[in-house]
Write a protein that holds these residues in place. Structure first.
Motif, PDB file in Angstrom:
ATOM      1  N   HIS A   1      35.502  27.216  45.283  1.00 38.89           N
ATOM      2  CA  HIS A   1      35.384  27.041  46.732  1.00 38.89           C
ATOM      3  C   HIS A   1      33.985  27.515  47.124  1.00 38.89           C
ATOM      4  O   HIS A   1      33.640  28.683  46.932  1.00 38.89           O
ATOM      5  N   VAL A   2      33.194  26.611  47.673  1.00 40.59           N
ATOM      6  CA  VAL A   2      31.811  26.908  48.029  1.00 40.59           C
ATOM      7  C   VAL A   2      31.624  26.719  49.525  1.00 40.59           C
ATOM      8  O   VAL A   2      31.857  25.627  50.060  1.00 40.59           O
TER       9      VAL A   2
ATOM     10  N   ALA B   1      33.456  33.602  38.324  1.00 39.13           N
ATOM     11  CA  ALA B   1      33.621  33.626  39.778  1.00 39.13           C
ATOM     12  C   ALA B   1      34.025  32.245  40.289  1.00 39.13           C
ATOM     13  O   ALA B   1      33.590  31.228  39.738  1.00 39.13           O
ATOM     14  N   ARG B   2      34.808  32.206  41.357  1.00 40.87           N
ATOM     15  CA  ARG B   2      35.286  30.911  41.852  1.00 40.87           C
ATOM     16  C   ARG B   2      35.148  30.734  43.367  1.00 40.87           C
ATOM     17  O   ARG B   2      35.208  29.612  43.868  1.00 40.87           O
TER      18      ARG B   2
ATOM     19  N   SER C   1      25.994  28.851  40.481  1.00 38.58           N
ATOM     20  CA  SER C   1      26.262  28.386  39.114  1.00 38.58           C
ATOM     21  C   SER C   1      26.286  29.540  38.121  1.00 38.58           C
ATOM     22  O   SER C   1      27.112  29.566  37.194  1.00 38.58           O
ATOM     23  N   ALA C   2      25.372  30.508  38.310  1.00 38.84           N
ATOM     24  CA  ALA C   2      25.300  31.640  37.383  1.00 38.84           C
ATOM     25  C   ALA C   2      26.580  32.466  37.417  1.00 38.84           C
ATOM     26  O   ALA C   2      27.088  32.890  36.366  1.00 38.84           O
ATOM     27  N   LEU C   3      27.124  32.706  38.603  1.00 35.41           N
ATOM     28  CA  LEU C   3      28.353  33.487  38.705  1.00 35.41           C
ATOM     29  C   LEU C   3      29.580  32.666  38.318  1.00 35.41           C
ATOM     30  O   LEU C   3      30.541  33.190  37.750  1.00 35.41           O
TER      31      LEU C   3
ATOM     32  N   ASN D   1      40.682  34.753  41.692  1.00 36.18           N
ATOM     33  CA  ASN D   1      41.371  34.060  42.785  1.00 36.18           C
ATOM     34  C   ASN D   1      41.325  34.837  44.082  1.00 36.18           C
ATOM     35  O   ASN D   1      41.305  34.246  45.171  1.00 36.18           O
ATOM     36  N   THR D   2      41.272  36.154  43.994  1.00 37.17           N
ATOM     37  CA  THR D   2      41.325  36.981  45.204  1.00 37.17           C
ATOM     38  C   THR D   2      39.969  37.621  45.533  1.00 37.17           C
ATOM     39  O   THR D   2      39.908  38.539  46.341  1.00 37.17           O
ATOM     40  N   THR D   3      38.913  37.118  44.909  1.00 32.50           N
ATOM     41  CA  THR D   3      37.576  37.686  45.084  1.00 32.50           C
ATOM     42  C   THR D   3      36.624  36.635  45.628  1.00 32.50           C
ATOM     43  O   THR D   3      36.620  35.494  45.170  1.00 32.50           O
ATOM     44  N   ILE D   4      35.802  37.024  46.608  1.00 34.70           N
ATOM     45  CA  ILE D   4      34.769  36.134  47.121  1.00 34.70           C
ATOM     46  C   ILE D   4      33.407  36.803  46.958  1.00 34.70           C
ATOM     47  O   ILE D   4      33.276  38.027  47.074  1.00 34.70           O
ATOM     48  N   TYR D   5      32.408  35.981  46.664  1.00 33.12           N
ATOM     49  CA  TYR D   5      31.048  36.438  46.415  1.00 33.12           C
ATOM     50  C   TYR D   5      30.133  35.916  47.510  1.00 33.12           C
ATOM     51  O   TYR D   5      30.194  34.732  47.856  1.00 33.12           O
TER      52      TYR D   5
END
Length: 321
Positions: free
Chosen positions: A224-225, A158-159, A151-153, A111-115
């Motif tokens: 969230h993309v 990952a979200r 999709s892989a993450l 929830n607190t991580t972005i990729y």
């Protein structure tokens, strides 16, 4: 008669509606604490390509965010598509991330991580699509690969995702119509043809990634993309350098901080004739060398990525979910 306090409350609610609607997609202000980065030399924080600090290092400070970098210089999306002897996203960077998650050395709250992913420069460039080095592989293939990173993450938890599209590579020295033999390409070539082809490929690739991401986002519940428009940002920096560059030399978007001119067909082992800007003059340049953004450009990227993540500005970002 409507009570005065009720009118005031209605006014406040109507004022808040635009903000609520703006935040109905994408991460929320203050949500993100961790930044995980994938990609190539534009993002690598170890083998730094801008002569200073890479943009994720600045973003980590601006956020502030905890930074977890996986990008590697020279990378493509997949060596099964465009082979290079460097750690690609799918065969190296993602497996390394998953391994660290599985062995417990990396623990992140989804929830607190972005990729983020910034890839494509090597896939479409010299010794790849630009020079026909991988017969049968198209920009559709390389962009589909990049979008599949989401999709892989997502499959491993990952979200939150921010996909950075390709910059206008045709404006770099390497792919400009007025290019010269340099550390990245010394053989004879038609620079005008390279410039035209790169213009077509970057625009087509970015259009494809936008369509694919828009279609993918609804199929990932709870995700969230976002799409960060690197192409638009660098185009604006190229066209309006005074809004971004602040060095002590004349502003320059067609040259670079560290320029090396080779003799035609000369071995790249010889550094050629190099011109280097020093000190604060460096911040007057859009490009560090014939292919990479300057450190000042990377500061701008970091500033705008941070603004997108903190939701203080969506000028260069579109959230699909």
């Amino acid at each position: 008669m409507v009570h005065t306090n009720a009118l005031r409350l209605l006014s406040v609610c109507l004022t808040l509606v635009p903000s609520i609607l703006a935040w109905s997609t994408g991460v929320q202000p203050g949500q993100i604490q961790n930044l995980v980065t994938f990609g190539d030399s534009y993002t690598d924080v170890v083998n730094i390509a801008d002569g200073g600090y890479a943009w994720p290092t600045y973003a980590a400070g601006y956020g502030p965010f905890n930074l977890y970098p996986f990008a590697k210089s020279g990378a493509t999306c997949s060596n099964n598509l465009t082979y290079r002897p460097f750690p690609p996203v799918f065969e190296s960077q993602i497996p390394t991330y998953i391994s660290e998650i599985n062995n417990g050395s990396l623990k992140l709250d989804p929830n607190t991580t972005i990729y983020t992913l910034w890839i494509g420069t090597n896939d479409v460039g010299a010794n790849a699509l630009e020079t026909g080095s991988d017969p049968g592989v198209t920009v559709v293939d390389t962009v589909e690969c990049a979008v599949n990173w989401v999709s892989a993450l997502y499959a491993v938890g990952a979200r939150n995702f921010l996909f950075q599209n390709m910059i206008p590579l045709q404006n770099t020295i390497l792919y400009s119509a007025n290019s010269y033999p340099n550390r990245y390409w010394t053989a004879e070539r038609n620079t005008t043809a390279w410039n035209v082809q790169m213009t077509e490929v970057t625009n087509a690739g970015n259009a494809i990634s936008r369509l694919l991401l828009r279609g993918l986002a609804p199929a990932l519940p709870g995700a969230h993309v976002g799409l960060f428009d690197s192409y638009g940002l660098f185009t604006d920096m190229y066209n309006n350098p005074a809004n971004y560059l602040n060095g002590t030399a004349p502003l320059n978007v067609t040259g670079c901080v560290h320029s090396c001119v080779f003799n035609l067909n000369e071995s790249t082992g010889d550094p050629g004739v190099c011109t280097i800007a020093n000190g604060t003059d460096r911040d007057s340049f859009l490009w560090y060398d014939e292919l990479h953004p300057s450190e000042q450009s990377d500061r701008i990227v970091a500033r705008e990525i941070t603004a997108a993540i903190k939701r203080t500005s969506d000028e260069w970002t579109t959230w699909f979910s």
